[in-house]
Design an enzyme around this catalytic site. Sequence first.
Site, PDB file in Angstrom:
ATOM      1  N   GLN A   1       6.624  29.752  -9.611  1.00 18.48           N
ATOM      2  CA  GLN A   1       7.333  30.134  -8.390  1.00 18.48           C
ATOM      3  C   GLN A   1       7.936  28.924  -7.680  1.00 18.48           C
ATOM      4  OE1 GLN A   1       5.640  33.528  -5.991  1.00 18.48           O
ATOM      5  NE2 GLN A   1       3.790  33.051  -7.159  1.00 18.48           N
TER       6      GLN A   1
ATOM      7  N   THR B   1      -4.467  33.377  -0.594  1.00 18.62           N
ATOM      8  CA  THR B   1      -4.823  33.212   0.820  1.00 18.62           C
ATOM      9  C   THR B   1      -6.262  33.626   1.059  1.00 18.62           C
ATOM     10  OG1 THR B   1      -2.518  33.688   1.430  1.00 18.62           O
ATOM     11  CG2 THR B   1      -4.157  33.807   3.179  1.00 18.62           C
TER      12      THR B   1
ATOM     13  N   ARG C   1       7.873  40.645  -6.428  1.00 18.62           N
ATOM     14  CA  ARG C   1       7.819  41.137  -5.043  1.00 18.62           C
ATOM     15  C   ARG C   1       7.536  42.641  -5.027  1.00 18.62           C
ATOM     16  NH1 ARG C   1       6.111  37.178  -3.461  1.00 18.62           N
ATOM     17  NH2 ARG C   1       6.172  36.672  -5.665  1.00 18.62           N
TER      18      ARG C   1
ATOM     19  N   ASP D   1      -1.350  24.815   0.611  1.00 19.01           N
ATOM     20  CA  ASP D   1      -0.829  26.034  -0.012  1.00 19.01           C
ATOM     21  C   ASP D   1       0.584  25.774  -0.541  1.00 19.01           C
ATOM     22  OD1 ASP D   1      -0.700  28.635  -0.816  1.00 19.01           O
ATOM     23  OD2 ASP D   1      -0.441  29.490   1.183  1.00 19.01           O
TER      24      ASP D   1
END
Length: 759
Positions: free
Chosen positions: A250, A33, A604, A219
């Site tokens: 992912q 990002t 995570r 994205d």
Amino acid sequence: MSIYDTLNEQQREAVFHTDGPLLILAGAGSGKTRVLTHRIAYLIEEKGVNPWNILAITFTNKAAGEMRERVDQLVGFGAESIWVSTFHSMCVLILRRYIDRIGYDTSFTIYDTDDQKTLMKDVCKKLDIDTKVYKERSLLGAISTAKNELVTPSEFEVNAAGDFGRQKIAKVYWEYERQLKANNALDFDDLLLKTVQLLQTQPDVLDYYQERFRYIMVDEYQDTNTVQFKLVSLLASKYHNLCVVGDDDQSIYKFRGADIKNILSFEQTFTDARVIKLEQNYRSTSNILDAANAVIRNNRGRKDKTLWTSQGEGDKIRMRQFDTAYDEAEFVAEDIRKEVRDGADYRDFAILYRTNAQSRLFEEQFVARSIPYKIVGGVNFYARKEIKDLLAYLKTIDNGQDDLAVRRIINVPKRGIGLTTINRVQESASARDIGFYEALKGLDLIPGIGRAGTKLDSFVALIEYFKERSRQVAISELLKEIIEMTAYVETLEAEDKEDAQARIENIDELLSKIAGYEETCEDAGQPATLSGFLEEVALVADIDSLDENQDYVVLMTLHSAKGLEFPQVYLAGMEDGLFPSYLSIDEPEELEEERRLCYVGITRAMERLTVTCARRRMVRGETQYNRMSRFVQEIPQKLMETEGRMFEGRREEHDRDDYAGLSQESHSGSYRNTYKQAQQSFRKQPFQSMPLQKGAQQFAVTKEKGLDYTVGDRVHHIKFGDGTVQAIAEGGRDFEVTVEFDTVGVRKMFATFAKLQKL
């Protein structure tokens, strides 16, 4: 100092490469990002690109909001002209402007999942479809898959030639689309499909948006499906300035239609593409990343990359195996309580699991210990009855063509309008090929309507009044008038006083949501419209409800956790048959998807990762005995915690001495290695079978009870496949049979229900 000096070498390379196709392979926590927002700033400040010509697409409202906030901070003047949007929100904006070109009214309604189910029931009823044979959910799934693959009803029908079942679905697809069109409604898949069809059939519209979006950034590109790929390709086909960011490791949404080939074959699709890898992780410790790398390396269908960090090794990964799922939940709850006593916050913790059903035991333990928690992915706020009712009023006011919304509220609160009357109106509307609400406005043309006409006239008058008011007052005031004039709250209280308070609180929350929408529009200098609010509601996702500032433990499925991060993560239920699921174990592609899901779960964790599993677990009323997940076996021994008990539970200490795999002090005074115990546990049979009798006597007993198999026989189960009978225990009216299946481990079941066949 330049803002670009804060980027690492690979990040700067991605920011400065602005022309032509670019694939940024961004590993978990690698700052993608940050790269996208700095790239937007660089295009504007250094390359002189007009903000108006930049489009950034994300997958969730949460991600879009975060990117919008960062872009505003970084770019400043002109940032409001940049389109930062989800795929669906972008398509809605385009369709609101141009969908009349392909035969729809621009005031179309967006149907959510519940609306689709209701519509499908109507379709099946009209076509006399046996929903025991053709499940409504399966029909909707088949239609969704077709739309995601850009397959129209006519193409579906052609492809179904010679297949009776597929031909039946084709008829359903045709009628489903016809009724959507009649209701001037689109489902979620239509938002993408209709936009592609619009751009393919209207060259001037395509040219307008190609000129508008000269620089496109996407994205989470690994999550795109066929229709999204086509949409992006159409928009970028003129200037080719397409930058996609993603991580094939992912890609976990195949069940939603995501196609990992879109990212794996990007260089073949765009032959002049540049590829840049972002492998430095800023989120997790080295031990966590090494574990993730070791697991995902077992997948074949991936692009090679290795995450690394400069943040140090950190804690080793804790592995805990328990006797039962209850013990697992008890340990996690107590562990969190201890950590909070030592200074941690509840919001530091997340429990991730493969299926929603696993949350129950954790909830019970948290309630018992007064630990605050939130489940992400439960009942959506907008799916609650009272909210659906009031939104149906707003939808009817905004779009009278939406038959589902009109029929939902025509007798809510009760007006004495029965099902027979509603069916007569519907039949008249269908016969004249008009909408339900339009038929209500011409009651004199409906035979046999009788005294119900007065009640229907009153309903129409009420809606017409609200339509007029919608042009005069704010949305929040309009909803208050609806609640007051229909006596909705009073009706709730009369129906169930105990339940009413919670429902009234939900209505208050809806009013707060509307007020927040109006404030946001005012701050942006835009009008707060009823259509705009209903769009925002329709596009909301479960993950958008997660408030990271609230102090509670988060429970969610691994699919919901993507894109999030937590200081401490518990990966629960790490057992073969549960994760990976027994359905994927023998399917190489499915197993790789499950492994990517595990990789997402591991990454995570920022500071500490705890992996837990249970030797036995109750699933759908059956006790299952599972081996430790093969994904745990793929984590190197050196990364695992080597002290402490491997198995913990509520057994007495003297029982533990005899329990296989316990990590107790040996005669030499040292602890056995935890990881080796895990491996031993993986290889051991989950329990020792105890045959009832020997030889012919045993077979005679089971045969007398209707069983043609005995201990040691090979048998077949319709769901679990082939296995070996381990034990047979007589239990009153039925036998309890224990079978070790080849693929899913040990299962206990009653013989009558198991219907095992001897091989």
